[in-house]
Design an enzyme around this catalytic site. Structure first.
Site, mmCIF file in Angstrom:
data_model
loop_
_atom_site.group_PDB
_atom_site.id
_atom_site.type_symbol
_atom_site.label_atom_id
_atom_site.label_comp_id
_atom_site.label_asym_id
_atom_site.label_seq_id
_atom_site.Cartn_x
_atom_site.Cartn_y
_atom_site.Cartn_z
ATOM 1 N N TYR A 7 -0.850 24.398 -8.162
ATOM 2 C CA TYR A 7 -0.884 25.851 -7.981
ATOM 3 C C TYR A 7 -1.634 26.255 -6.711
ATOM 4 O O TYR A 7 -1.498 27.374 -6.229
ATOM 5 C CB TYR A 7 -1.538 26.546 -9.184
ATOM 6 C CG TYR A 7 -0.781 26.390 -10.474
ATOM 7 C CD1 TYR A 7 0.555 26.013 -10.473
ATOM 8 C CD2 TYR A 7 -1.392 26.611 -11.694
ATOM 9 C CE1 TYR A 7 1.258 25.863 -11.656
ATOM 10 C CE2 TYR A 7 -0.697 26.465 -12.884
ATOM 11 C CZ TYR A 7 0.630 26.087 -12.852
ATOM 12 O OH TYR A 7 1.321 25.943 -14.025
ATOM 13 N N LYS A 30 -0.150 12.003 -15.922
ATOM 14 C CA LYS A 30 1.165 11.381 -15.727
ATOM 15 C C LYS A 30 0.952 10.222 -14.765
ATOM 16 O O LYS A 30 1.548 10.147 -13.683
ATOM 17 C CB LYS A 30 2.138 12.441 -15.177
ATOM 18 C CG LYS A 30 3.578 12.033 -15.154
ATOM 19 C CD LYS A 30 4.226 11.993 -16.519
ATOM 20 C CE LYS A 30 5.642 11.462 -16.409
ATOM 21 N NZ LYS A 30 6.223 11.092 -17.707
ATOM 22 N N ASP A 43 3.965 13.939 -21.337
ATOM 23 C CA ASP A 43 5.180 14.103 -22.153
ATOM 24 C C ASP A 43 4.894 13.702 -23.599
ATOM 25 O O ASP A 43 5.303 14.372 -24.548
ATOM 26 C CB ASP A 43 6.363 13.331 -21.563
ATOM 27 C CG ASP A 43 5.984 11.969 -21.009
ATOM 28 O OD1 ASP A 43 4.772 11.693 -20.879
ATOM 29 O OD2 ASP A 43 6.883 11.168 -20.725
ATOM 30 N N ASP A 79 -1.606 24.293 -18.377
ATOM 31 C CA ASP A 79 -0.922 25.574 -18.515
ATOM 32 C C ASP A 79 0.113 25.468 -19.637
ATOM 33 O O ASP A 79 0.196 26.318 -20.535
ATOM 34 C CB ASP A 79 -0.238 25.896 -17.172
ATOM 35 C CG ASP A 79 0.281 27.319 -17.091
ATOM 36 O OD1 ASP A 79 0.181 28.044 -18.084
ATOM 37 O OD2 ASP A 79 0.802 27.691 -16.024
ATOM 38 N N ASP A 120 -0.322 26.711 -23.875
ATOM 39 C CA ASP A 120 0.605 27.673 -24.477
ATOM 40 C C ASP A 120 1.300 27.062 -25.695
ATOM 41 O O ASP A 120 1.554 27.757 -26.684
ATOM 42 C CB ASP A 120 1.658 28.133 -23.452
ATOM 43 C CG ASP A 120 1.207 29.391 -22.721
ATOM 44 O OD1 ASP A 120 0.005 29.692 -22.757
ATOM 45 O OD2 ASP A 120 2.064 30.073 -22.131
#
Ligand code: NAD
Length: 354
Positions: free
Chosen positions: A142, A189, A221, A245, A249
């Site tokens: 970001y 990852k 994942d 993020d 959620d």
């Protein structure tokens, strides 16, 4: 204790829900013999309307001089036409950056009274679910360099992390795990990304300082899947900005109601920024029907993490639980047989039970 708390109600339902959290904090102060001084400033659309910018230098300075900051939510259709650089959300990003809060904390617990709202199978929900997701907030893709080709048909976003950024986030995670069930899961990852390999090496090095904490590493994942299949296996989960993020959620969806979820953003010291995870809910603003519990529970996190008032924080959490036990519900969490109440009444009910 004397504490100075800045409130930033923000837009649409923001002022309605923050007023309830302040009421509850004032009750805590009266009951436990503290003195909390509240000072209110505009943020987001409210600040654009008044000063032309979503965050003024003065407001940021006041936040940085306070012991803690309690926020509602910002944004909404009224400011959709504002140029991108001055949008309400920019005020929030500038506030997080200006306060140097780099760790976003989102507890994911299922209130047993609201278990029916959880989309997971009852046998999964029956297990004790108490996950603390710690998301890095000021680095990652970001904030990396971005590029768009001249013909607009190709683009790049750069993922970047430094050892320092990973270490300071991971340290908060380890400290938190030590106060909880002493388990920490680091999510990355690392099978593909160099940033993730740096992340994992840094966490592994730090882990040596916390031999009591059981550390596991999980690819993002798999973590997304495990959160749904076996959420009770997690205690503290630490991860980068992008993965966090998404996972936070997902955890909110597991908890069942957006209106119930608090969050905290912390930096190196004790000063923090506390806010519910939901937005400004323009569709229900001004009708006194918003659920203030996410903001009230953010107030509990404020007491715990910025003021070190654990008993008082627990008193708020108990009061919320009691109100739910007694069957009171705002519209978003209402079910058959419960008593429907508005935002102000919900705030009153919690305050009365402190
Ligand atoms: P939202 O979270 O505001 O609303 C989504 C849905 O949940 C709506 O139906 C709303 O009525 C409901 N809801 C949310 N909070 C509730 C509460 N406390 N009680 C009862 N119902 C509640 O998301 P959105 O509609 O996508 O966004 C609205 C605005 O909020 C946008 O401008 C968005 O950019 C902004 N936003 C701000 C923040 C923030 O300030 N941190 C976060 C997310 C979205």
């Amino acid at each position: 204790m004397q504490a100075h708390i800045v409130t930033l109600p923000g837009d649409y339902i923001g002022p309605e829900i923050v007023a309830q959290a302040v009421k509850v904090l004032e009750k805590v102060a009266a009951k436990y013999g503290h003195s909390f001084a509240f000072e209110e400033y505009a943020l987001g659309g409210a600040s654009i309307d008044r000063y032309g910018v979503p965050l003024t230098d003065e407001t940021l300075a006041k936040c940085n001089a306070a012991d803690a900051v309690l926020m509602g939510s910002v944004g909404g259709p009224k400011w959709d036409g504002v140029e991108p650089a001055r949008r309400p959300e920019k005020g929030l990003l500038a506030l997080r950056k200006g306060m140097q809060v780099f760790a976003n904390l989102r507890p994911c617990t299922i209130h047993p009274q609201l278990a029916a709202a959880c989309p997971l199978r009852p046998d999964i929900v029956a297990q004790p679910i108490d996950v603390m997701i710690l998301r890095e907030l000021t680095g990652d893709i970001y904030f990396g360099k971005r590029w768009r080709s001249e013909d607009r048909k190709a683009a790049t976003d750069e993922m970047a992390y430094s050892e320092m950024e990973v270490e300071r986030l991971a340290r908060i995670g380890f400290e938190m795990a030590m106060k909880r069930r002493k388990k920490l899961c680091s999510v990355d990852k690392a099978n593909v990304l160099e940033c993730s390999r740096l992340w994992r090496e840094t966490v592994a090095r730090l882990a040596k300082e916390y031999p009591e904490v059981e550390v596991t590493y999980m690819y993002v994942d798999n973590a997304a899947m495990q959160l749904i299949l076996r959420p009770a296996q997690f205690d503290v989960m630490i991860t980068g900005n992008l993965f966090g993020d998404i996972l936070s959620d997902e955890s909110a969806a597991i908890a069942g109601s957006l209106g119930m979820m608090p969050s905290a953003s912390l930096g190196s010291g004790t000063r923090g920024l506390y806010e519910p995870i939901h937005g400004s809910a323009p569709d229900i603003a001004g009708r006194d029907i918003a659920n203030p519990l996410g903001t009230i529970l953010s107030g509990a996190l404020l007491l715990r993490h910025s003021l070190g008032l654990e008993a008082e924080a627990a008193a708020i959490e108990r009061a919320v639980s009691q109100v739910l036990d007694e069957g009171y519900r705002t519209g978003d969490i209402f079910s058959e047989g419960c008593t429907r109440v508005g935002c102000t009444q919900m705030g009153d009910l919690v305050a009365e039970r402190i």
